[in-house]
Design an enzyme around this catalytic site. Structure first.
Site, short mmCIF file in Angstrom:
data_model
loop_
_atom_site.label_atom_id
_atom_site.label_comp_id
_atom_site.label_asym_id
_atom_site.label_seq_id
_atom_site.Cartn_x
_atom_site.Cartn_y
_atom_site.Cartn_z
N LYS A 1 3.97 1.62 -1.11
CA LYS A 1 4.58 1.78 -2.44
C LYS A 1 3.60 2.49 -3.37
O LYS A 1 3.95 3.46 -4.04
CB LYS A 1 4.95 0.40 -3.01
N CYS B 1 27.76 -4.44 -11.35
CA CYS B 1 27.18 -3.15 -11.70
C CYS B 1 27.23 -2.11 -10.61
O CYS B 1 26.48 -1.17 -10.64
CB CYS B 1 25.79 -3.27 -12.28
N HIS C 1 20.76 4.58 -16.03
CA HIS C 1 19.79 4.94 -14.99
C HIS C 1 19.08 6.24 -15.33
O HIS C 1 18.17 6.65 -14.64
CB HIS C 1 20.49 5.06 -13.64
N GLU D 1 0.83 -1.21 0.00
CA GLU D 1 0.00 0.00 0.00
C GLU D 1 0.87 1.26 0.00
O GLU D 1 0.52 2.26 -0.64
CB GLU D 1 -0.90 0.02 1.25
N ILE E 1 24.80 -5.08 -22.08
CA ILE E 1 24.92 -5.87 -20.86
C ILE E 1 23.92 -7.02 -20.80
O ILE E 1 24.08 -7.95 -20.03
CB ILE E 1 24.78 -4.96 -19.61
N1 GLN Z 1 22.23 -9.04 -17.74
C1 GLN Z 1 21.47 -8.23 -16.83
C2 GLN Z 1 20.72 -7.15 -17.61
O1 GLN Z 1 21.22 -6.67 -18.55
C3 GLN Z 1 22.35 -7.57 -15.80
C4 GLN Z 1 21.55 -6.76 -14.79
C5 GLN Z 1 22.36 -6.26 -13.62
O2 GLN Z 1 23.56 -6.12 -13.69
N2 GLN Z 1 21.75 -5.95 -12.53
O3 GLN Z 1 19.62 -6.76 -17.25
ZN ZN Z 2 24.43 -4.03 -13.92
#
Ligand code: GLN
Ligand code: ZN
Length: 716
Positions: free
Chosen positions: A19, A606, A655, A17, A394
């Protein structure tokens, strides 16, 4: 016969709730009153439930609209200059999340949990000023419900140690604010207050221990004050225990799950001992044998049965999980069930015996040794024929509405498995074609089949259970649903093979096999208690090894095994860290080390503190490591000069919706190339792209490819 309490409680709402209320308020869909009302409702529900379950000493001030460390910063007026002048609630959320003009404070992991707190920033010349409204008004709210609660506050020593730069020299000033607060609480009628000092249960210097002792001598010396309990959790207090016990504080809360009963109980004599025998860090029922520990403590002081730490790290209620296997349910306890255990123990009611899964027989675990890196690098260069400074991503591509709808449709039964496969394949094809058109060198399938990089593997491996409502706050309004590892981990059948093979069938460029590493899978799950974590990580490593072998047999030339949580299981005590890193690295090498020389292993981490464990990252022995560095670039690059394998320092901050330009990426890349050379430097974003849109991603990756091509022309 004993008192009963918890050190803290979940606060995101049993059905999230809070959130929803936060996100509605942030987006402008609801007014402030609605948010404040949601907070009051959640607190009220929690207190009434704790009282109903029979807890004798419920806490207050455990609620937060974002984070308890941020709440403490506001409490003592540690608001950086740039946020002053804003309305208080606006300033609060701006410190947490930024506000378009102002950058937020940093966020980092709360000790070794998956919770993240906001790092206070103290301006050197700003005096602390007390803003006592939150703990006072929440205490009054509970009193109006007929409850005598114990306000929970972050202690001054931990607060300063966690603040940026750890300015412990400001302790005397801060103590006068805390002392004033104690006076106000006492005047209101508060009888007990809890100061959380988890930092004291980790490695501390002699000076820090002395500072803590002096702090509680000062606070203990305040004339009219509530009784004080200091809570040191996530480990043993060790030398901090006698130091604190020497001060006039009335109570000490010990984490008796992470730590053993102190060998010498004499320092505790005459104190009230909050015995943290019920784990706030896992989802398992408590061993009835803890009753003996309580009896032992009762010989030296008054005992209050407690959770080991706040229960904020566990889900609310097992009763919200009708799908769990009944045999597993019998072994579990979420927050509500843990409170019931605490109450039972406090009344001298024996807990039922704990059943565990049949023990597994571990076989020897020896990671294979790959050929030396230069040998492998030559074999890979011959097979892959990549240009200098190769471009890649990635793993994840934008999770489109279509993908989300397909997943929901499959779960709800409206979509057949075949139709679902077709939709996921379409998403894979889109990602592959976009990458081909943009001219990337090493492609990914885009991970459309994964809602989450750990949950997906948990759903496909034996030994894991996933929950429906087992949400745990990660930070702010963000929650995760950690899977539960309850039995031996096995891979019943290939997991990623079909998706990767399909992606590879669409292109002549190499497509990376994409797996989550053994440490990360375990770090982001609740782990069975009847095996050491190490053994569980080894089991996961064996399962992943089978998947790696299948990918190799299917012709994969590049396989990425992500290990973003490598640092998360790092023990808090330095003396235990090397041993951890050794077995964590072994598990990774077991999973990845069996491939032929010409198969290139990538890994991805990351977070920005990679420099702390760079030696361990090197020992993972991956051929290429991609890391976050768009926000902390130069640190990573300077640390990387000692790195001897391929490295892709992220040059695009995923991000943020901002699209970096070619010149900006080129500048970042040329630094990397200068340090590493064109054959070891890679061009890639910071992290996965799943939270971005296709429009943003295509623009940014187009610029990334252009920058890499430009750099190549500068290499002879
Ligand atoms: N391979 C994942 C992605 O690209 C890696 C995510 C992460 O590092 N948290 O979403
Ligand atoms: Zn990452």
């Amino acid at each position: 016969m004993y008192g009963s309490t918890v050190l803290g409680y979940p606060r995101i709402g049993a059905r999230r709730e809070i959130k929803q209320a936060l996100e509605a308020y942030w987006s402008g869909r609801t007014a402030r009153d609605a948010l404040l009302a949601a907070g009051r409702d959640e607190r009220r529900r929690t207190w009434l439930r704790l009282a109903e379950l029979g807890l004798t000493a419920p806490p207050s001030n455990t609620f937060s609209f974002y984070d308890q460390v941020l709440d403490t910063a506001v409490l003592v007026g540690a608001v950086p200059e740039r946020f002053r002048g804003l309305d208080p609630l606006d300033a609060y959320f701006a410190m947490a999340r930024g506000n378009g003009t102002l950058a937020p404070l940093r966020m980092t992991k709360w000790f070794d949990t998956n919770y993240h707190y906001i790092v206070p920033e103290l301006d050197e010349d700003t005096p602390f000023v007390l803003h006592p409204d939150k703990p006072l008004s929440e205490w009054v709210e509970a009193r109006d419900l007929g409850l005598d609660t114990r306000p929970v506050l972050l202690g001054p020593v931990t607060f300063l140690l966690l603040a940026k730069g750890s300015p412990l020299h400001r302790l005397p000033e801060l103590l006068s604010v805390y002392a004033d607060l104690l006076g106000l609480l006492a005047a209101a009628g508060v009888r007990w207050v809890q100061f959380d000092e988890p930092a004291l249960a980790g490695d501390r210097t002699a000076e820090e221990i002395t500072a803590a002792q002096e702090a509680y001598a000062v606070l203990g010396g305040v004339a009219d004050r509530p009784r004080i309990v200091v809570a040191g959790y996530f480990g043993e207090l060790r030398e901090a225990l006698p130091a604190l016990a020497r001060t006039p504080i009335e109570g000490l809360a010990l984490d008796l799950v992470r730590g053993d009963l102190p060998a010498d109980l004499e320092p505790l004599r005459g104190k009230t001992i909050f015995a943290g025998v019920v784990s706030g860090r896992d989802v398992w029922r408590t061993d009835p044998a803890v009753a003996a520990t309580l009896a032992r403590l009762a010989e030296v002081g008054e005992v209050v049965v407690s959770s080991s730490c706040s229960l904020q790290h566990v889900p609310y209620d097992l009763d919200l999980e009708p799908d769990l296997d009944p045999e597993l349910r019998d072994r579990l306890a979420f927050a509500e069930q843990k409170v019931a255990e605490i109450v039972a123990l406090s009344r001298g009611v024996a807990l039922p015996p704990v059943v565990s899964a049949p023990p597994s027989v571990p076989s020897p675990f020896v990671p294979p040794v790959r050929s030396p890196y230069p040998v492998r690098a030559a074999a890979q260069a011959a097979r892959l024929q990549l240009p200098p400074v190769p471009t890649t991503t990635i793993g994840s591509f934008p999770q489109t509405d279509d993908v989300r709808r397909a997943r929901a449709g499959l779960a709800a039964g409206h979509l057949s498995a075949d139709a679902y496969t077709q939709r996921i394949r379409a998403a894979i094809a889109r990602a592959v074609h976009v990458q081909e058109d943009l001219g990337l060198d090493v492609l990914v399938h885009g991970e459309p089949e994964r809602n989450d990089m750990v949950q997906y593997f948990a759903e496909n491996l034996d030994g894991f259970a996933v929950t429906r409502n087992g949400w745990v706050q990660s930070y702010g309004s963000r929650c995760t649903r950690p899977p539960i590892i309850h039995a031996d981990v096995r891979r019943p059948k290939p997991i990623t093979l079909d998706w990767i093979s399909y992606a590879q069938s669409l292109t002549a460029k190499p497509v990376k096999g994409m797996l989550t590493g053994p440490v990360t899978i375990v770090a982001w799950s609740f782990v069975r208690r009847d095996l050491p974590v190490r053994a569980v990580v080894e089991q996961v490593a064996r399962a992943l090894r089978a998947e790696v072998d299948d990918l190799v047999r299917a012709g994969a030339a590049v396989i990425q095994v992500d290990e973003p949580a490598l640092r998360e299981l790092l023990p808090l005590r330095v003396s235990e860290q090397d041993a951890y890193l050794a077995w964590a690295v072994d598990a990774y090498r077991y999973a990845t080390g069996g491939v032929p020389d010409d198969v290139q292993i990538h890994t991805h981490l990351c977070y920005s503190q990679v420099e702390d464990i760079l030696a361990a990252v090197e020992m993972l022995d991956a051929d290429v490591t991609t890391v976050e560095s768009a926000r902390s670039g130069d640190v990573v690059l300077s640390a990387a000069s000692s790195f001897s394998r391929g490295l892709g320092p992220g040059v695009y901050d995923i991000h943020s919706p901002r699209v970096p330009g070619v010149a900006e990426i080129t500048a970042r890349l040329s630094k990397a190339v200068a340090g590493l050379g064109g054959d070891r430097a890679w061009a890639n974003p910071d992290c996965g792209l799943k939270t971005r849109t296709y429009a943003e991603v295509e623009a940014a990756l187009g610029n990334l490819v252009a920058a890499a091509r430009h750099i190549r022309t500068t290499l002879s």
